[in-house]
Design an enzyme around this catalytic site. Structure first.
Site, short mmCIF file in Angstrom:
data_model
loop_
_atom_site.label_atom_id
_atom_site.label_comp_id
_atom_site.label_asym_id
_atom_site.label_seq_id
_atom_site.Cartn_x
_atom_site.Cartn_y
_atom_site.Cartn_z
N MET A 19 5.16 -3.84 0.75
CA MET A 19 4.05 -3.82 -0.20
C MET A 19 3.44 -5.20 -0.32
O MET A 19 4.11 -6.16 -0.74
CB MET A 19 4.53 -3.33 -1.58
CG MET A 19 4.86 -1.87 -1.61
SD MET A 19 5.27 -1.29 -3.27
CE MET A 19 6.94 -1.91 -3.44
N GLN A 72 6.73 -6.66 9.12
CA GLN A 72 5.69 -5.69 9.46
C GLN A 72 4.40 -6.40 9.88
O GLN A 72 3.93 -7.30 9.17
CB GLN A 72 5.40 -4.77 8.29
CG GLN A 72 4.50 -3.61 8.69
CD GLN A 72 3.97 -2.79 7.54
OE1 GLN A 72 3.35 -3.31 6.63
NE2 GLN A 72 4.24 -1.49 7.57
N CYS A 102 -2.28 1.65 6.84
CA CYS A 102 -3.12 1.01 5.83
C CYS A 102 -4.50 1.66 5.77
O CYS A 102 -5.20 1.69 6.76
CB CYS A 102 -3.25 -0.48 6.11
SG CYS A 102 -4.30 -1.27 4.90
N LYS A 141 5.38 2.57 10.69
CA LYS A 141 5.11 3.24 9.40
C LYS A 141 3.68 3.76 9.44
O LYS A 141 2.75 3.00 9.71
CB LYS A 141 5.29 2.27 8.23
CG LYS A 141 4.95 2.87 6.88
CD LYS A 141 5.45 1.99 5.76
CE LYS A 141 5.07 2.56 4.40
NZ LYS A 141 3.62 2.44 4.12
N ASN A 204 8.34 9.09 2.77
CA ASN A 204 7.78 8.14 1.79
C ASN A 204 6.63 8.80 1.02
O ASN A 204 5.85 9.52 1.60
CB ASN A 204 7.26 6.90 2.53
CG ASN A 204 6.43 5.98 1.64
OD1 ASN A 204 5.26 5.72 1.91
ND2 ASN A 204 7.01 5.49 0.57
N GLY A 205 6.58 8.52 -0.28
CA GLY A 205 5.46 9.02 -1.07
C GLY A 205 5.91 9.70 -2.35
O GLY A 205 6.55 10.74 -2.34
N ASP A 206 5.69 9.04 -3.46
CA ASP A 206 5.88 9.58 -4.81
C ASP A 206 7.31 9.77 -5.28
O ASP A 206 7.56 10.50 -6.25
CB ASP A 206 5.17 10.95 -4.93
CG ASP A 206 3.68 10.86 -4.67
OD1 ASP A 206 3.04 11.91 -4.51
OD2 ASP A 206 3.17 9.73 -4.62
N ARG A 229 6.12 2.08 -5.10
CA ARG A 229 5.65 1.77 -6.45
C ARG A 229 6.71 1.92 -7.52
O ARG A 229 6.76 1.15 -8.46
CB ARG A 229 4.42 2.65 -6.78
CG ARG A 229 3.18 2.30 -5.97
CD ARG A 229 2.15 3.38 -6.02
NE ARG A 229 2.62 4.60 -5.39
CZ ARG A 229 2.01 5.78 -5.50
NH1 ARG A 229 0.95 5.89 -6.27
NH2 ARG A 229 2.47 6.85 -4.86
C1 LIG Z 1 0.68 -2.79 -4.01
C2 LIG Z 1 0.97 -2.06 -2.72
C3 LIG Z 1 0.96 -2.76 -1.52
C4 LIG Z 1 1.23 -2.08 -0.32
N1 LIG Z 1 1.28 -2.79 0.84
C5 LIG Z 1 1.70 -2.18 1.97
C6 LIG Z 1 1.94 -2.93 3.18
O1 LIG Z 1 1.79 -4.15 3.22
N2 LIG Z 1 2.36 -2.23 4.28
C7 LIG Z 1 2.55 -0.86 4.27
O2 LIG Z 1 2.94 -0.28 5.28
N3 LIG Z 1 2.35 -0.14 3.14
C8 LIG Z 1 1.95 -0.77 2.00
N4 LIG Z 1 1.82 -0.04 0.84
C9 LIG Z 1 2.13 1.40 0.85
C10 LIG Z 1 3.60 1.61 0.47
O3 LIG Z 1 4.44 1.03 1.41
C11 LIG Z 1 3.91 3.11 0.36
O4 LIG Z 1 3.66 3.72 1.61
C12 LIG Z 1 3.07 3.81 -0.70
O5 LIG Z 1 3.01 3.05 -1.88
C13 LIG Z 1 3.62 5.20 -1.02
O6 LIG Z 1 4.95 5.12 -1.46
P1 LIG Z 1 5.33 5.21 -3.02
O7 LIG Z 1 4.76 6.52 -3.51
O8 LIG Z 1 6.82 5.19 -3.06
O9 LIG Z 1 4.70 4.05 -3.69
C14 LIG Z 1 1.50 -0.69 -0.35
C15 LIG Z 1 1.48 0.02 -1.55
C16 LIG Z 1 1.23 -0.65 -2.73
C17 LIG Z 1 1.24 0.13 -4.02
#
Ligand SMILES: Cc1cc2nc3c(=O)[nH]c(=O)nc-3n(C[C@H](O)[C@H](O)[C@H](O)COP(=O)(O)O)c2cc1C
Length: 344
Positions: A19, A72, A102, A141, A204-206, A229
């Site tokens: 993130m 990454q 992304c 990813k 991954n997701g939620d 998150r």
């Molecule tokens: C603030 C923030 C920054 C993120 N930065 C990246 C990143 O640098 N690389 C990446 O692959 N995903 C990034 N993501 C996506 C997360 O890795 C993840 O796939 C996404 O938040 C869904 O998962 P979650 O529901 O558990 O949050 C980011 C998400 C957030 C909220």
């Protein structure tokens, strides 16, 4: 046991999602002490690494106590991805991860991140360029597809496995969804069920609670879960999920003493990594989440985000510990909507 190349992880590992502006060394140090099995750096621009950009280079910082840790990278140019893979290998992470998820415009318009989901041939070429350039395990990813009509993750998974990736993390949304709607894990399960897929598939997701982790583990059969998150300001989620998966029981929510201890640890690493001024400044956006749920906390929080020295922060933390000692926190319900969105 789950294997990513020569990396060995416990069964059903929990991963900290990469993130931007969040999964930096200070936050990772806190997550490492709270049960995470594998972590990733924030995404790093391959072009930025080649240009020797300070911000990109600083993101290469990793520490032995964090292992296993992946770095990454993202980019849309084969040569740049190959060169940056070698730059990454030189700092010796445990793996190189490629961001193909992304959704952000400034990344997608450069033909990077989720943009390559529109052209799997390009995705395969970029991945091959990275795999050829490093002896480290390479992972990817990504998302389900570019949009609703082009969910091509099953093809993507097989073709990337065929060019040598060692694991795949799938965010259950398309690029078009950004973070809207619920993450759909049914296609992630289809990828996992494909008899030709041999590499670990991480969902991954939620995931925002132990119950949901158990439910999704049972329903979708993934090899592990990646959490983003819900870990922000709440690194305890990893151990809470592990305990629940093992016993079916909930761990007690962290006490005020435990929260203040984690704030101090985060601050310590933030100052160590970024220096006093920047380190103290960086911490300001984390206090809210760590102290969420405490009644009448505003005054203390305002002081935490205004004082300028570690000593003054310490003083406020001592007061908070005294005032809220014994406070019974409710079990947390992560407010995923409130979390900032970014790249992945
Ligand atoms: C603030 C923030 C920054 C993120 N930065 C990246 C990143 O640098 N690389 C990446 O692959 N995903 C990034 N993501 C996506 C997360 O890795 C993840 O796939 C996404 O938040 C869904 O998962 P979650 O529901 O558990 O949050 C980011 C998400 C957030 C909220």
């Amino acid at each position: 046991m789950i294997r990513i190349g020569d990396i060995r992880l416990n069964d059903f590992p929990l991963l900290l999602a990469p993130m931007e502006d969040v999964s930096d060394p200070p936050f990772r140090a806190v997550c490492k002490d709270n049960g995470v099995d594998l972590m990733y750096t924030e995404f790093i621009s391959s072009e930025g690494l080649i240009r020797d950009a300070i911000k990109s280079k600083q993101k290469l910082d990793i520490f032995d106590y964090e292992r296993p840790i992946g770095i990454q990278i993202f980019g849309g140019d084969e040569e740049a991805m190959a060169i940056s893979a070698r730059i990454v290998e030189a700092v010796n992470p445990d793996l190189v991860d490629i961001n193909f998820g992304c959704p952000v415009k400034k990344v997608v318009t450069k033909g990077a991140g989720a943009a390559v989901l529109k052209d799997v041939d390009v995705m395969v070429k970029l991945t091959e360029a990275v795999v050829r350039s490093t002896a480290l395990p390479v992972t990817v990813k990504t998302r389900l597809g570019w949009d609703e009509s082009s969910k091509n993750i099953e093809e993507v998974a097989e073709r990337l496995q065929n060019v040598g990736i060692k694991a795949l993390a799938i965010h259950g949304r398309t690029r078009a969804q950004l973070y809207k709607g619920d993450a759909d894990w049914t296609l992630i399960a289809k990828v996992k069920d494909n008899p030709r897929i041999r590499i670990p598939i991480f969902g991954n997701g939620d995931i925002d609670s132990p119950e949901k982790a158990l439910d999704y583990k049972k329903r979708f059969g993934v090899d592990g879960i990646m959490i983003g998150r819900a870990a922000i300001g709440y690194p305890w989620i990893f151990n809470e999920i592990k305990h629940f998966l093992k016993t079916g029981e909930h761990l007690a929510p962290p006490t005020i003493e435990q929260r203040v201890q984690v704030i101090r640890q985060h601050l310590y690493h933030s100052v160590k990594w970024k220096g006093f001024a920047a380190g103290i400044n960086e911490m300001r956006r984390h206090y809210t989440n760590y102290l969420k749920g405490l009644p009448n906390i505003k005054e203390y929080r305002l002081r935490l985000v205004t004082v300028k020295s570690v000593e003054e922060i310490d003083e406020v933390l001592n007061e908070i510990t005294k005032v809220y000692s014994g406070y019974q926190f409710d079990r947390r319900k992560a407010d995923m909507e409130a979390m900032a969105y970014s790249c992945g």
